[in-house]
Design an enzyme around this catalytic site. Structure first.
Site, PDB file in Angstrom:
ATOM      1  N   SER A   1      46.873  49.133  32.792  1.00 21.82           N
ATOM      2  CA  SER A   1      48.255  48.835  32.061  1.00 21.82           C
ATOM      3  C   SER A   1      49.410  49.726  32.478  1.00 21.82           C
ATOM      4  O   SER A   1      50.268  50.457  31.738  1.00 21.82           O
ATOM      5  CB  SER A   1      48.227  48.796  30.308  1.00 21.82           C
TER       6      SER A   1
ATOM      7  N   LYS B   1      44.426  39.931  41.376  1.00 23.45           N
ATOM      8  CA  LYS B   1      43.312  39.161  40.517  1.00 23.45           C
ATOM      9  C   LYS B   1      43.519  37.717  40.994  1.00 23.45           C
ATOM     10  O   LYS B   1      43.932  37.213  42.136  1.00 23.45           O
ATOM     11  CB  LYS B   1      43.256  39.418  39.169  1.00 23.45           C
TER      12      LYS B   1
ATOM     13  N   GLY C   1      48.602  43.447  36.170  1.00 22.98           N
ATOM     14  CA  GLY C   1      49.672  42.597  35.711  1.00 22.98           C
ATOM     15  C   GLY C   1      50.771  42.980  36.400  1.00 22.98           C
ATOM     16  O   GLY C   1      51.796  42.079  36.628  1.00 22.98           O
TER      17      GLY C   1
ATOM     18  N   GLY D   1      44.784  45.380  31.219  1.00 22.11           N
ATOM     19  CA  GLY D   1      45.318  44.154  30.521  1.00 22.11           C
ATOM     20  C   GLY D   1      45.583  44.088  29.189  1.00 22.11           C
ATOM     21  O   GLY D   1      46.111  42.951  28.581  1.00 22.11           O
TER      22      GLY D   1
ATOM     23  N   ASN E   1      46.464  44.811  42.644  1.00 20.21           N
ATOM     24  CA  ASN E   1      45.646  43.748  42.544  1.00 20.21           C
ATOM     25  C   ASN E   1      45.846  42.521  41.743  1.00 20.21           C
ATOM     26  O   ASN E   1      45.960  42.374  40.631  1.00 20.21           O
ATOM     27  CB  ASN E   1      44.337  44.556  41.344  1.00 20.21           C
TER      28      ASN E   1
ATOM     29  N   GLU F   1      39.511  53.432  35.835  1.00 12.04           N
ATOM     30  CA  GLU F   1      40.368  52.311  34.922  1.00 12.04           C
ATOM     31  C   GLU F   1      39.485  52.305  33.860  1.00 12.04           C
ATOM     32  O   GLU F   1      38.399  51.496  33.632  1.00 12.04           O
ATOM     33  CB  GLU F   1      40.284  51.071  35.866  1.00 12.04           C
TER      34      GLU F   1
ATOM     35  N   HIS G   1      35.205  46.567  40.433  1.00 17.89           N
ATOM     36  CA  HIS G   1      35.925  46.503  39.323  1.00 17.89           C
ATOM     37  C   HIS G   1      35.325  46.068  38.141  1.00 17.89           C
ATOM     38  O   HIS G   1      34.342  45.354  38.372  1.00 17.89           O
ATOM     39  CB  HIS G   1      37.205  45.316  39.942  1.00 17.89           C
TER      40      HIS G   1
ATOM     41  N   GLU H   1      35.905  43.954  36.057  1.00 21.76           N
ATOM     42  CA  GLU H   1      35.783  42.417  35.794  1.00 21.76           C
ATOM     43  C   GLU H   1      34.652  41.769  36.799  1.00 21.76           C
ATOM     44  O   GLU H   1      33.721  40.865  36.245  1.00 21.76           O
ATOM     45  CB  GLU H   1      37.032  41.742  35.994  1.00 21.76           C
TER      46      GLU H   1
HETATM   47  P1  PGA Z   1      46.217  45.890  34.388  1.00 23.34           P
HETATM   48  O1  PGA Z   1      45.157  45.767  35.557  1.00 23.34           O
HETATM   49  O2  PGA Z   1      47.437  46.624  35.371  1.00 23.34           O
HETATM   50  O3  PGA Z   1      46.752  44.573  34.222  1.00 23.34           O
HETATM   51  O4  PGA Z   1      45.820  46.572  33.150  1.00 23.34           O
HETATM   52  C1  PGA Z   1      44.527  46.746  36.061  1.00 23.34           C
HETATM   53  C2  PGA Z   1      43.429  46.378  36.991  1.00 23.34           C
HETATM   54  O5  PGA Z   1      42.745  46.060  36.430  1.00 23.34           O
HETATM   55  O6  PGA Z   1      43.114  46.856  38.099  1.00 23.34           O
END
Ligand code: PGA
Length: 253
Positions: free
Chosen positions: A216, A11, A238, A176, A9, A170, A98, A100
């Protein structure tokens, strides 16, 4: 048998040129280094979907995902993108719910249900995200919280519709932050999710649903997470922006 999936992803990252370089590198590394039957998915920002899709066309292990979709079919919805539009440029998966988007765009359970329906109606696979905030885990309410998220958006689907769904767990405190759920925390939540799904749908469908872990995930912890019985892959933020890291995660199965 359920699919093993690693999805990146991206983003809101990368310019057009950077996006094309990243996907070319991933495409080459996947061709050269990845054996076995892992499904690799990349979810670039909307404007790059078609170009990224063209670059991965010759790679039968790589697929294209969108990061969002409108719940509406078409019409006067300025700034929105429909499932049919995404399908017409080669998108096969859509990330829905998601954290976010739930948080910053106030997407509620009913809206997410409509988005699931919109994606499924076009024959696309939703990657439905769930996961608790830190305060729910600290208060030991994480199972109930995630169970409610699943129930409130998924339970209105038919068995047939649900067959198309992939779930991603998640935990928000791991996204993140560099703080990953332990493999044991991931496994127990994934097993719980599968059990909830088997109550809402038939047991076979629940058994065959891929449940991805996100938060993460990196080349250092992916092998341990993916070795858990109910962890069928990862949704990577990330680390999906670096071709080497992303490929090493894919190779962790
Ligand atoms: P992250 O994000 O690997 O940066 O923690 C995962 C996600 O939000 O799908």
């Amino acid at each position: 048998m359920r699919k093993r999936i690693v999805a990146g992803n991206w983003k809101m990252n990368k310019t057009y040129e950077e996006a094309l370089s990243l996907v070319s590198e991933i495409d080459n590394m996947v061709k050269d280094e990845v054996n076995g039957d892992v499904t690799v998915i990349v979810a670039p920002p909307f404007p790059y979907l078609q170009s990224v899709g063209k670059l991965t066309q010759g790679n039968d292990r790589m697929f294209l995902a969108a990061q969002n979709v409108s719940e509406h079919e078409s019409g006067a919805f300025t700034g929105e993108v429909s499932a049919a539009m995404l399908k017409s440029v080669g998108v096969e998966y859509i990330i829905i719910g998601h954290s976010e988007r739930r948080m910053y765009h106030h997407e509620d359970a009913q809206t997410l249900y409509k988005k699931l329906k919109a994606a499924i109606a076009q024959g696309m696979t939703p990657i439905f995200c769930c996961g608790e905030p830190l305060e729910e885990r600290d208060a030991d309410r994480h199972f109930d919280y995630v169970g409610k998220q699943l129930h409130d958006s998924l339970s209105y689907l038919s068995n047939e519709e649900f067959d198309q769904v992939v779930v991603a767990y998640e935990p928000i405190w791991a996204i993140g932050t560099g703080r990953t759920a332990s493999s044991q925390q991931a496994q127990e939540m994934h097993a719980y999710i599968r059990e909830q799904l088997s109550r809402m749908f038939d047991a076979e469908a629940a058994f065959n649903t891929s449940i991805l872990y996100g938060g993460s995930c990196n080349p250092g912890n992916a092998r341990e997470l993916f070795s858990q019985e109910d962890v069928d892959g990862g949704l990577i933020g990330g680390a999906s922006l670096k071709s080497r890291d992303f490929t090493d995660i894919i190779k962790s199965f």
